[in-house]
Every structure is written in structure tokens, then in C-alpha cells.
Design a protein around this motif. Structure first.
Motif, PDB file in Angstrom:
ATOM      1  N   PRO A 125       0.099  -1.325   6.970  1.00 24.97           N
ATOM      2  CA  PRO A 125      -0.496  -0.468   5.922  1.00 24.97           C
ATOM      3  C   PRO A 125       0.397  -0.349   4.690  1.00 24.97           C
ATOM      4  CG  PRO A 125       0.259   0.834   7.783  1.00 24.97           C
ATOM      5  CD  PRO A 125       0.364  -0.586   8.202  1.00 24.97           C
ATOM      6  N   THR A 126       1.720  -0.451   4.924  1.00 27.53           N
ATOM      7  CA  THR A 126       2.654  -0.431   3.793  1.00 27.53           C
ATOM      8  C   THR A 126       3.276  -1.813   3.694  1.00 27.53           C
ATOM      9  OG1 THR A 126       3.141   1.904   4.194  1.00 27.53           O
ATOM     10  CG2 THR A 126       4.677   0.647   2.800  1.00 27.53           C
ATOM     11  N   PRO A 127       2.852  -2.646   2.735  1.00 26.65           N
ATOM     12  CA  PRO A 127       3.350  -4.027   2.653  1.00 26.65           C
ATOM     13  C   PRO A 127       4.823  -4.089   2.296  1.00 26.65           C
ATOM     14  CG  PRO A 127       2.041  -3.510   0.722  1.00 26.65           C
ATOM     15  CD  PRO A 127       1.899  -2.327   1.661  1.00 26.65           C
ATOM     16  N   SER A 128       5.497  -5.153   2.770  1.00 30.58           N
ATOM     17  CA  SER A 128       6.895  -5.377   2.448  1.00 30.58           C
ATOM     18  C   SER A 128       7.038  -5.779   0.991  1.00 30.58           C
ATOM     19  CB  SER A 128       7.462  -6.477   3.346  1.00 30.58           C
ATOM     20  OG  SER A 128       8.755  -6.840   2.919  1.00 30.58           O
ATOM     21  N   ARG A 129       8.141  -5.330   0.403  1.00 26.87           N
ATOM     22  CA  ARG A 129       8.414  -5.666  -0.999  1.00 26.87           C
ATOM     23  C   ARG A 129       9.563  -6.673  -1.124  1.00 26.87           C
ATOM     24  NH1 ARG A 129       5.741  -2.466  -4.501  1.00 26.87           N
ATOM     25  NH2 ARG A 129       4.753  -0.570  -3.657  1.00 26.87           N
TER      26      ARG A 129
END
Length: 358
Positions: A125-129
Motif C-alpha cells: 500500500p505504501t510503495p518504495s521510494r
């Protein structure tokens, strides 16, 4: 007057059979003389008798092709190769190159599947940056380079062998035309063969030659084949009379363009007797698809016999018919001339008195 007319009619009737038979003897002498060596020590009468008694050589039978060899066989993959260079290329294609293609395709497919499953929205749900990964960038840079090097080394070796031919045993000039091929044999007397596609039985007039299974497959059989010896290095000098054509025989691993105003070279060394087919592989016009190439590979003895049947000679041999051709006109004149006409023979070629005055 009536007696004079009857006498003239009788004389014409007596002379007609002799006049009718004389041209046959005269015409037969040059035709037979071109096929028989002349003994310089023999008399003129013996030479004429020998040349008239020897028949012309009969046409040699052609070899029937082997189904599935040297022609399309309805299968996938490369045709069976009959040259060492072709065997090397086929082994490289069906071996390391095909395995590398398969492994790369499987790896990329698995990597895509893993990425789609592991990094889907539901699982992240929280993509890697993350924007940089040194090790990953080194791997995806070096891996393609190593793959290209593994492909380039055997490929360059094959190209070097293809364009570094050994000394040729025979040279043949291939000329492309719209839409047929002609083949010249400069090492064997310079004769030429013109090769056209054989039509089907339903496409020719009654009495004309048509294709049979002994000639080859549909749209690949020709009325005259290019003939070469087996286990000999044959150099092809390839050019064109009009537009760009191509000399291509898949079983030889050979394809070379025929350009107008330019002579390209390629070579083959076929290790198996047989009949092999190819086609022009350049878009050379409306009848591009009707320009086949048929090559018949024979043992050396049969190739020499084929050369003799075509009026050629083996490489380095002197033609035996030169003396016969030179003496044939004199022999024909001697046969055609009356036996008791000695005045023309005794007459000198030049007037000596007139020559002395000049």
C-alpha cells in the motif's frame, strides 16, 4: 529440238541423286570432327573416315533429388547442411544460441511474474521510494555485455571462415537476369548454361517439357542445373545484368547478393553428392518468385563426363577438338570437291609473276 530437251531432262535426273547426297556428307564432317581428336600423322582420308564413323556423345542422365534433403521438407528449423561451414553454423544456432535465447526468455518471464505479484498494490500500500541500487545497476549492465560477447565470438569466427576462402579448385560465374540465372564456366572452356524454372504439366503446351518429381519440387525445379564436383572448393563470382538478385542455397549456408556492375564472391565445398535447391532471395520484380536455383553435386569422374557432354574440358586440360575443328573445313571441301578436279588444287595461291613486278 525434242531430242535436245529429252537429253537435258535425262542429265538432270542422273545428277540429282549425287547433288542431294553431297551436302549430307559435307555437313556431317564438322559435327563429328568437334568430338574426335585428330591424329596429325594420319592421312586426310583416314581423318575423314575416323570423324565420320564416331557418333556424338549421348546426353547424360540427371540425378534425382532426395526427398527432404536440399529442399523444403515441411518442417521447422534449418535444412540439413552439406558443407562444413554450414554444419558449424547449424550447431551454433541449434546449440548455444538457442539455449541462450530460451534461458533469457524464461528468466525475463519469471522476473515479470515475480514483480507483478510481489509489488502489486495490495501487497504494498505504501510503495518504495528507492531510486538507486548500485549492485543491481552493475548486474543489469554487465549481464547483457557478457551475453553479447558469448554470441559475438563464434559469430565472428564463422564470418571470418566464410570470407576467407581456401584456394579454389573451380570458378563459376553466376549472372542474375529477370527472371532466370545463367552460369558460366571460365575454367572449363567458357561455356554457359541458362537455367529457367520448369512449369507444371497443366501450364505447358502439348509436347513441351514440364516438371516431374525427378526434376524437383514445385517452383524449384529447373530445365538446366548448376553442376559442381563434390569435395572441391568452388568459388562463385556473382553479378547481375539488370537489378539486384541473390544467389541463395540454404543447404550450403550460402546467400550472396548479385548487384549490377559489381562482382561479389562466395564459396562452397559440398561434402555430399545430390541435388540442392534455392531461390533468388531479393525482391527483383514481378516474377521474383519464379527464379529458382538448382545445384547438382557430382563425383569428379561424373562431373568430367558432364563437362565433356556440354563441350567443356576439365580445368587445366587442353581441348582435344581444336585440331579437329581446324581441319574440318578442309576435309569438308575435299569431300565436296570432284575427284578429278586437279586444276584447282594445282593452281598456286598467288600469281608469282605479278608479285615479282610489284
Amino acid at each position: 529440238m525434242k531430242l535436245i530437251g529429252w537429253a537435258l531432262a535425262l542429265s538432270v535426273a542422273v545428277m540429282t541423286p549425287a547433288a542431294a547426297t553431297a551436302p549430307q556428307v559435307t555437313a556431317a564432317a564438322p559435327a563429328a570432327a568437334t568430338a574426335v581428336p585428330v591424329d596429325p600423322a594420319a592421312s586426310m582420308g583416314e581423318q575423314i573416315a575416323n570423324t565420320a564413323a564416331t557418333p556424338a556423345p549421348a546426353a547424360l542422365p540427371t540425378m534425382a533429388p532426395t526427398p527432404g534433403i536440399g529442399m523444403p521438407g515441411g518442417r521447422y528449423g534449418i535444412q540439413d547442411q552439406v558443407t562444413d561451414l554450414g554444419e558449424q553454423a547449424k550447431s551454433f544456432h541449434n546449440g548455444p544460441l538457442l539455449w541462450m535465447c530460451a534461458l533469457i526468455s524464461i528468466f525475463v518471464l519469471l522476473l515479470l511474474g515475480y514483480t507483478m505479484f510481489r509489488f502489486r498494490r495490495g501487497a504494498n500500500p505504501t510503495p518504495s521510494r528507492t531510486s538507486h541500487h548500485t549492485m543491481l545497476e552493475v548486474v543489469w549492465t554487465l549481464a547483457p555485455v557478457l551475453i553479447l560477447v558469448a554470441i559475438a565470438i563464434p559469430s565472428i569466427r564463422l564470418l571470418a571462415a566464410q570470407y576467407s576462402p581456401p584456394p579454389a579448385d573451380l570458378s563459376i560465374k553466376v549472372v542474375g537476369h529477370q527472371w532466370y540465372c545463367s552460369y558460366q564456366y571460365p575454367d572449363n572452356g567458357g561455356f554457359e548454361i541458362v537455367s529457367n524454372m520448369l512449369k507444371e504439366k497443366t501450364d505447358v503446351k502439348a509436347g513441351e517439357r514440364f516438371r516431374t518429381d525427378a526434376d524437383g519440387p514445385v517452383m524449384l525445379a529447373t530445365d538446366e542445373r548448376l553442376v559442381i564436383p563434390v569435395n572441391k572448393v568452388v568459388k562463385f563470382l556473382i553479378t547481375s545484368e539488370d537489378v539486384i538478385h541473390s544467389f541463395a542455397v540454404p543447404a550450403f549456408w550460402t546467400k550472396m547478393d548479385a548487384n549490377p556492375g559489381r562482382v561479389n564472391e562466395t564459396w562452397v565445398k559440398v561434402t555430399r553428392p545430390g541435388v540442392y535447391f534455392g531461390q533468388c532471395s531479393e525482391l527483383c520484380g514481378a516474377r521474383h518468385g519464379y527464379m529458382p536455383i538448382a545445384v547438382e553435386v557430382l563425383p569428379q569422374a561424373e562431373f568430367d563426363a558432364w563437362l565433356a557432354a556440354k563441350g567443356g574440358t576439365p580445368k587445366g586440360a587442353k581441348p582435344a577438338t581444336t585440331a579437329a575443328v581446324a581441319v574440318a573445313p578442309d576435309a569438308a571441301a575435299a569431300v565436296a570437291a570432284p575427284a578429278n578436279d586437279t586444276a584447282a588444287v594445282a593452281q598456286p595461291a598467288l600469281n608469282q609473276a605479278a608479285t615479282a613486278q610489284n
